[in-house]
Design a protein around this motif. Structure first.
Motif, PDB file in Angstrom:
ATOM      1  N   GLN A  35       0.835  -1.198   0.000  1.00 18.68           N
ATOM      2  CA  GLN A  35       0.000   0.000   0.000  1.00 18.68           C
ATOM      3  C   GLN A  35       0.867   1.245   0.000  1.00 18.68           C
ATOM      4  N   VAL A  36       0.379   2.247  -0.681  1.00 16.63           N
ATOM      5  CA  VAL A  36       1.043   3.541  -0.721  1.00 16.63           C
ATOM      6  C   VAL A  36       0.026   4.593  -0.313  1.00 16.63           C
ATOM      7  N   GLN A  37       0.441   5.485   0.556  1.00 20.69           N
ATOM      8  CA  GLN A  37      -0.401   6.612   0.934  1.00 20.69           C
ATOM      9  C   GLN A  37       0.186   7.876   0.328  1.00 20.69           C
ATOM     10  N   LEU A  38      -0.672   8.681  -0.251  1.00 20.64           N
ATOM     11  CA  LEU A  38      -0.252   9.918  -0.895  1.00 20.64           C
ATOM     12  C   LEU A  38      -0.989  11.086  -0.255  1.00 20.64           C
ATOM     13  N   VAL A  39      -0.239  12.117   0.081  1.00 20.79           N
ATOM     14  CA  VAL A  39      -0.838  13.303   0.689  1.00 20.79           C
ATOM     15  C   VAL A  39      -0.370  14.525  -0.078  1.00 20.79           C
ATOM     16  N   GLU A  40      -1.325  15.211  -0.700  1.00 18.30           N
ATOM     17  CA  GLU A  40      -1.008  16.437  -1.427  1.00 18.30           C
ATOM     18  C   GLU A  40      -1.143  17.649  -0.520  1.00 18.30           C
ATOM     19  N   SER A  41      -0.407  18.678  -0.847  1.00 22.27           N
ATOM     20  CA  SER A  41      -0.504  19.944  -0.137  1.00 22.27           C
ATOM     21  C   SER A  41      -0.040  21.049  -1.068  1.00 22.27           C
ATOM     22  N   GLY A  42      -0.301  22.284  -0.656  1.00 21.44           N
ATOM     23  CA  GLY A  42       0.201  23.422  -1.407  1.00 21.44           C
ATOM     24  C   GLY A  42      -0.828  24.155  -2.233  1.00 21.44           C
ATOM     25  N   GLY A  43      -2.047  23.636  -2.275  1.00 19.42           N
ATOM     26  CA  GLY A  43      -3.075  24.323  -3.028  1.00 19.42           C
ATOM     27  C   GLY A  43      -3.505  25.617  -2.349  1.00 19.42           C
ATOM     28  N   GLY A  44      -4.319  26.389  -3.065  1.00 13.60           N
ATOM     29  CA  GLY A  44      -4.801  27.627  -2.491  1.00 13.60           C
ATOM     30  C   GLY A  44      -5.412  28.529  -3.541  1.00 13.60           C
ATOM     31  N   LEU A  45      -5.631  29.759  -3.143  1.00 14.53           N
ATOM     32  CA  LEU A  45      -6.211  30.781  -4.018  1.00 14.53           C
ATOM     33  C   LEU A  45      -5.103  31.714  -4.472  1.00 14.53           C
ATOM     34  N   VAL A  46      -5.028  31.937  -5.782  1.00 13.11           N
ATOM     35  CA  VAL A  46      -3.989  32.795  -6.337  1.00 13.11           C
ATOM     36  C   VAL A  46      -4.572  33.588  -7.490  1.00 13.11           C
ATOM     37  N   GLN A  47      -4.036  34.762  -7.728  1.00 12.96           N
ATOM     38  CA  GLN A  47      -4.484  35.560  -8.857  1.00 12.96           C
ATOM     39  C   GLN A  47      -3.860  35.055 -10.150  1.00 12.96           C
ATOM     40  N   ALA A  48      -4.532  35.322 -11.235  1.00 12.31           N
ATOM     41  CA  ALA A  48      -4.001  34.943 -12.542  1.00 12.31           C
ATOM     42  C   ALA A  48      -2.603  35.533 -12.716  1.00 12.31           C
ATOM     43  N   GLY A  49      -1.713  34.705 -13.265  1.00 18.59           N
ATOM     44  CA  GLY A  49      -0.328  35.118 -13.421  1.00 18.59           C
ATOM     45  C   GLY A  49       0.558  34.719 -12.264  1.00 18.59           C
ATOM     46  N   GLY A  50      -0.048  34.278 -11.178  1.00 18.22           N
ATOM     47  CA  GLY A  50       0.705  33.898  -9.994  1.00 18.22           C
ATOM     48  C   GLY A  50       1.234  32.476 -10.068  1.00 18.22           C
ATOM     49  N   SER A  51       1.828  32.044  -8.958  1.00 16.28           N
ATOM     50  CA  SER A  51       2.461  30.733  -8.900  1.00 16.28           C
ATOM     51  C   SER A  51       2.057  29.984  -7.635  1.00 16.28           C
ATOM     52  N   LEU A  52       2.088  28.678  -7.738  1.00 16.76           N
ATOM     53  CA  LEU A  52       1.908  27.795  -6.592  1.00 16.76           C
ATOM     54  C   LEU A  52       2.807  26.591  -6.780  1.00 16.76           C
ATOM     55  N   ARG A  53       3.208  25.971  -5.670  1.00 17.04           N
ATOM     56  CA  ARG A  53       3.931  24.710  -5.757  1.00 17.04           C
ATOM     57  C   ARG A  53       3.188  23.665  -4.948  1.00 17.04           C
ATOM     58  N   LEU A  54       2.774  22.626  -5.635  1.00 13.39           N
ATOM     59  CA  LEU A  54       2.097  21.508  -4.980  1.00 13.39           C
ATOM     60  C   LEU A  54       3.125  20.450  -4.593  1.00 13.39           C
ATOM     61  N   SER A  55       2.850  19.792  -3.488  1.00 13.56           N
ATOM     62  CA  SER A  55       3.689  18.686  -3.037  1.00 13.56           C
ATOM     63  C   SER A  55       2.846  17.439  -2.883  1.00 13.56           C
ATOM     64  N   CYS A  56       3.481  16.304  -3.106  1.00 14.09           N
ATOM     65  CA  CYS A  56       2.824  15.007  -2.928  1.00 14.09           C
ATOM     66  C   CYS A  56       3.791  14.104  -2.175  1.00 14.09           C
ATOM     67  N   ALA A  57       3.496  13.870  -0.918  1.00 11.37           N
ATOM     68  CA  ALA A  57       4.350  13.036  -0.082  1.00 11.37           C
ATOM     69  C   ALA A  57       3.819  11.608  -0.070  1.00 11.37           C
ATOM     70  N   ALA A  58       4.689  10.665  -0.404  1.00  6.47           N
ATOM     71  CA  ALA A  58       4.308   9.252  -0.446  1.00  6.47           C
ATOM     72  C   ALA A  58       4.887   8.518   0.750  1.00  6.47           C
ATOM     73  N   SER A  59       4.116   7.599   1.267  1.00 13.89           N
ATOM     74  CA  SER A  59       4.588   6.750   2.364  1.00 13.89           C
ATOM     75  C   SER A  59       4.063   5.343   2.150  1.00 13.89           C
ATOM     76  N   GLY A  60       4.666   4.399   2.875  1.00 12.63           N
ATOM     77  CA  GLY A  60       4.269   3.018   2.709  1.00 12.63           C
ATOM     78  C   GLY A  60       5.224   2.307   1.768  1.00 12.63           C
ATOM     79  N   ARG A  61       4.654   1.506   0.910  1.00 11.78           N
ATOM     80  CA  ARG A  61       5.451   0.686  -0.009  1.00 11.78           C
ATOM     81  C   ARG A  61       5.902   1.537  -1.192  1.00 11.78           C
ATOM     82  N   THR A  62       6.901   2.362  -0.945  1.00 10.15           N
ATOM     83  CA  THR A  62       7.295   3.323  -1.963  1.00 10.15           C
ATOM     84  C   THR A  62       8.490   2.884  -2.807  1.00 10.15           C
ATOM     85  N   PHE A  63       9.128   1.780  -2.445  1.00  8.70           N
ATOM     86  CA  PHE A  63      10.290   1.376  -3.227  1.00  8.70           C
ATOM     87  C   PHE A  63       9.858   1.002  -4.640  1.00  8.70           C
ATOM     88  N   SER A  64      10.739   1.268  -5.578  1.00 11.21           N
ATOM     89  CA  SER A  64      10.472   0.979  -6.990  1.00 11.21           C
ATOM     90  C   SER A  64       9.179   1.627  -7.480  1.00 11.21           C
TER      91      SER A  64
END
Length: 122
Positions: A1-30
């Motif tokens: 099993q693999v668990q994935l947790v996203e973060s980094g979303g939000g409200l931004v004005q057009a032309g702006g930037s965001l960085r999303l992250s996805c942290a994986a845990s569990g059976r992550t090898f290969s």
């Protein structure tokens, strides 16, 4: 099993930037491919970008040149740097993982995160 947790979303004005992250845990090898998909209200889920193997990346035409996917294997984390955001980028963004070669079909991905909302105002 693999668990994935996203973060980094939000409200931004057009032309702006965001960085999303996805942290994986569990059976992550290969864990061969990590990808980002998005789904806007009333629309089907669509492929955004994937990162395969040692660094092969691929983007949807709609985000090419604006978004960058990266991966930190030591942290089992994938990132999506989103620049020059447009209102049409508004969606819930999902991280997904599969073992094997990268594809753009969501049905090929086994594990999914819960999603993070990105809203771009005009």
């Amino acid at each position: 099993q693999v668990q994935l947790v996203e973060s980094g979303g939000g409200l931004v004005q057009a032309g702006g930037s965001l960085r999303l992250s996805c942290a994986a845990s569990g059976r992550t090898f290969s864990m061969d491919t990590m990808a980002w998909f998005r789904q806007a209200p009333g629309k089907e889920r669509e492929f955004v970008a994937h990162y395969w193997g040692g660094g092969i990346t691929y983007y949807a035409d709609s985000v090419k040149g604006r978004f960058t996917i990266s991966r930190d294997n030591a942290k089992n984390t994938a990132y999506l740097q989103m620049n020059s955001l447009k209102p049409e980028d508004t969606a819930t963004y999902y991280c997904a993982v599969r073992w094997g070669a990268a594809t753009t079909r969501g049905s090929d991905y086994v594990y999914w995160g819960q999603g993070t909302q990105v809203t771009v105002s005009s």
